[in-house]
Scaffold this active site. Structure first.
Site, mmCIF file in Angstrom:
data_model
loop_
_atom_site.group_PDB
_atom_site.id
_atom_site.type_symbol
_atom_site.label_atom_id
_atom_site.label_comp_id
_atom_site.label_asym_id
_atom_site.label_seq_id
_atom_site.Cartn_x
_atom_site.Cartn_y
_atom_site.Cartn_z
ATOM 1 C CG HIS A 101 -1.749 -1.020 1.563
ATOM 2 N ND1 HIS A 101 -1.354 -2.144 2.209
ATOM 3 C CD2 HIS A 101 -3.071 -1.182 1.316
ATOM 4 C CE1 HIS A 101 -2.381 -2.968 2.352
ATOM 5 N NE2 HIS A 101 -3.440 -2.408 1.815
ATOM 6 C CG ASP A 104 1.796 -0.905 3.368
ATOM 7 O OD1 ASP A 104 1.015 -0.567 4.256
ATOM 8 O OD2 ASP A 104 1.504 -1.704 2.449
ATOM 9 C CD GLU A 232 -7.527 -8.505 -0.975
ATOM 10 O OE1 GLU A 232 -6.569 -8.021 -1.610
ATOM 11 O OE2 GLU A 232 -7.481 -8.760 0.239
ATOM 12 C CD GLU A 268 -6.577 -11.818 2.464
ATOM 13 O OE1 GLU A 268 -6.250 -10.865 1.727
ATOM 14 O OE2 GLU A 268 -6.524 -11.767 3.703
ATOM 15 C CG HIS A 271 -10.534 -11.521 2.677
ATOM 16 N ND1 HIS A 271 -10.139 -10.496 1.851
ATOM 17 C CD2 HIS A 271 -9.879 -11.330 3.841
ATOM 18 C CE1 HIS A 271 -9.285 -9.701 2.497
ATOM 19 N NE2 HIS A 271 -9.112 -10.204 3.709
ATOM 20 C CG ASP A 296 -3.924 -11.005 -0.990
ATOM 21 O OD1 ASP A 296 -3.052 -10.967 -1.892
ATOM 22 O OD2 ASP A 296 -4.355 -9.991 -0.422
ATOM 23 C CG ASP A 307 -8.647 -11.084 7.559
ATOM 24 O OD1 ASP A 307 -8.302 -12.214 7.190
ATOM 25 O OD2 ASP A 307 -8.449 -10.052 6.888
ATOM 26 C CG ASP A 309 -4.594 -11.313 7.395
ATOM 27 O OD1 ASP A 309 -5.270 -11.878 6.520
ATOM 28 O OD2 ASP A 309 -4.607 -10.080 7.574
ATOM 29 C CG ASP A 339 -3.002 -9.791 2.986
ATOM 30 O OD1 ASP A 339 -2.453 -9.408 4.035
ATOM 31 O OD2 ASP A 339 -4.004 -9.231 2.494
HETATM 32 C C1 XUL Z 1 -7.313 -6.660 4.280
HETATM 33 C C2 XUL Z 1 -6.528 -7.065 3.097
HETATM 34 C C3 XUL Z 1 -5.732 -5.983 2.465
HETATM 35 C C4 XUL Z 1 -5.641 -6.076 0.980
HETATM 36 C C5 XUL Z 1 -4.912 -4.928 0.350
HETATM 37 O O1 XUL Z 1 -7.973 -7.694 4.888
HETATM 38 O O2 XUL Z 1 -6.531 -8.203 2.716
HETATM 39 O O3 XUL Z 1 -4.474 -5.993 3.044
HETATM 40 O O4 XUL Z 1 -5.017 -7.254 0.576
HETATM 41 O O5 XUL Z 1 -5.462 -3.706 0.689
HETATM 42 CO CO CO Z 2 -5.545 -9.172 1.160
#
Ligand code: XUL
Ligand code: CO
Length: 437
Positions: A101, A104, A232, A268, A271, A296, A307, A309, A339
């Protein structure tokens, strides 16, 4: 030049028998799977936000991932040093791609003008390091959710100034993505959604989101950026109702708003599961709509509803993902982006290597297993055979559109009853997959 991971040399493939924790057991970049090297098939990418900006902060406590190279400030100097850290890490890991991003990589300034300038300074260094290492930008995106100005959303905010601010940020992020040779540009909805319909004009918000994407596409075209746009899906977090809920919702939005052929999907894993789907379901929905652009790669926790991650370590899940990816011949300009973040208890820098090595090996193994399943063809033959009644006779007429309801009625009146149904053999199919693991 300073070295930030002195205890780690470049990570090599040592094969399944290796006991070296800092080596690949399955990811062998030059090994060929279905005509592509693993490097080209998997296109692994390191994400800047979790890996180099993650602090391990949670709602109950301060960050634990205190990095020895980081002075804790949001200064340009610190950001420049972080670029060296990132490229040392990615080079040693052997990751061919990374993504970010805007906020970042470069600190937000006191004004938009200052933020743009900071971004340019960091981008120049990113470009230099990309050139030195050969590491490429998989995608760029803009952070339209952290700053308080985005409290009501960005493109879907009730405040037109926020829409304009977000547009300015995305314009710049696309320009920098282009400058760095980025192959895609991602839109994750962030705060594009709502908590309560009493105060929300949903129609207007969705129209604004579509307008925003068209404006982004117009700008990309005007500067010659031909990278793939990716939307996404995510069902919740931060808002209760996200406009990009799941793949089907996003595809409906894309189709309804004339964005077909312009925007594909970045799917993702965590998600998908938050939406009540499996990753395989989401990938397949995207694939059959010719919209599977990138993934992702992470995983959630069965017992937690948010989430998390986490890095992917489930070989069964990776096999399912790779079955779909191999079916479409890989990801094209997309990639497998981690991610994912290390747990707040895993605060040593070397844990970043363990996490990525595990994720890459997990996907490599999934790819090998999926390729073996496909090479044997038993599963494929079973599915083909299951639908064979549509290959000829009345089934073929249904599919080619030459049978009307009246024809179907006449056919069935004549025949009287259907041919006997056959077992779906779900248990046998599941056993079959297990034989390859
Ligand atoms: C948030 C997510 C983000 C996107 C990019 O859950 O997955 O990091 O991948 O904005
Ligand atoms: Co993501």
């Amino acid at each position: 030049m300073a070295e930030y991971f002195p205890e780690v040399q470049s990570i090599q493939y040592e094969g399944p028998q290796s006991k070296n924790a800092l080596a690949f057991k399955h990811y062998n970049p030059d090994e060929v799977i279905e005509g592509q090297t693993m490097r080209d098939l998997l296109r692994f990418s390191v994400c800047y936000w979790h890996t180099f900006r993650g602090t391990g902060v949670d709602p109950f406590g301060a960050g634990t991932l205190v990095r020895p190279w980081d002075d804790g400030s949001n200064s340009v100097e610190n950001a420049l040093k972080r670029v060296d850290v990132a490229f040392e890490f990615m080079s040693k890991l052997g990751a061919p791609f990374y993504c970010w991003h805007d906020r970042d990589v470069a600190p937000e300034g006191a004004t938009l003008r200052e933020s743009h300038a900071n971004f340019d300074t960091i981008a120049a260094k990113l470009k230099e390091k990309q050139g030195e290492t050969g590491i490429k930008l998989l995608w760029g995106t803009a952070n339209l959710f952290s700053h308080p100005r985005f409290m009501h959303g960005a493109a879907t905010s009730c405040n037109a100034d926020v829409f304009a601010y977000a547009a300015a940020q995305v314009k710049k992020a696309i320009e920098v993505t282009y400058e760095l040779g980025g192959e895609n540009y991602v839109f994750w909805g962030g705060r594009e959604g709502y908590h309560n319909l009493y105060n929300t004009d949903m129609q207007r918000e969705l129209d604004h989101l579509a307008r925003f994407m068209h404006l982004a596409h117009d700008h990309a075209k005007s500067i010659g950026f031909t990278g793939q746009f990716l939307f996404e899906p995510k069902p919740k977090e931060p808002t209760k109702h996200q406009y990009d809920f799941d793949a089907a919702t996003c595809l409906n939005f894309i189709g309804r708003n004339g964005l077909d052929g312009i925007v594909k999907l970045n799917i993702e894993t965590n998600h998908a599961t938050l939406a009540g789907h499996t990753m395989m379901h989401e990938l397949e929905i995207a694939r059959i709509h010719n919209a599977l652009g990138s993934i992702d790669a992470n995983t959630g926790d069965l017992l937690l509803g948010w989430d998390t991650d986490q890095f992917p370590t489930d070989i069964y899940l990776a096999t399912q993902i790779m079955l779909v990816l191999l079916k479409q011949g890989g990801l094209g300009s997309g990639g497998t982006n981690f991610d994912a973040k290390v747990r707040r208890e895993s605060f040593d820098p070397v844990d970043l290597f363990h996490a990525h090595i595990g994720g890459m090996d997990c996907f490599a193994r999934g790819a090998k297993i999926a390729a073996a399943i496909r090479a044997d063809g038993v599963l494929d033959d079973f599915v083909k055979n299951r639908y064979r009644s549509y290959d000829s006779g009345i089934g073929a007429k249904i599919e080619d559109g030459t049978a009307s309801f009246a024809d179907l009625e006449a056919y069935m009146l004549e025949k009287g009853e259907i041919s006997p149904n056959e077992s779906g053999r779900q248990e046998w199919v599941e056993n079959l997959i297990n034989q390859y693991l």
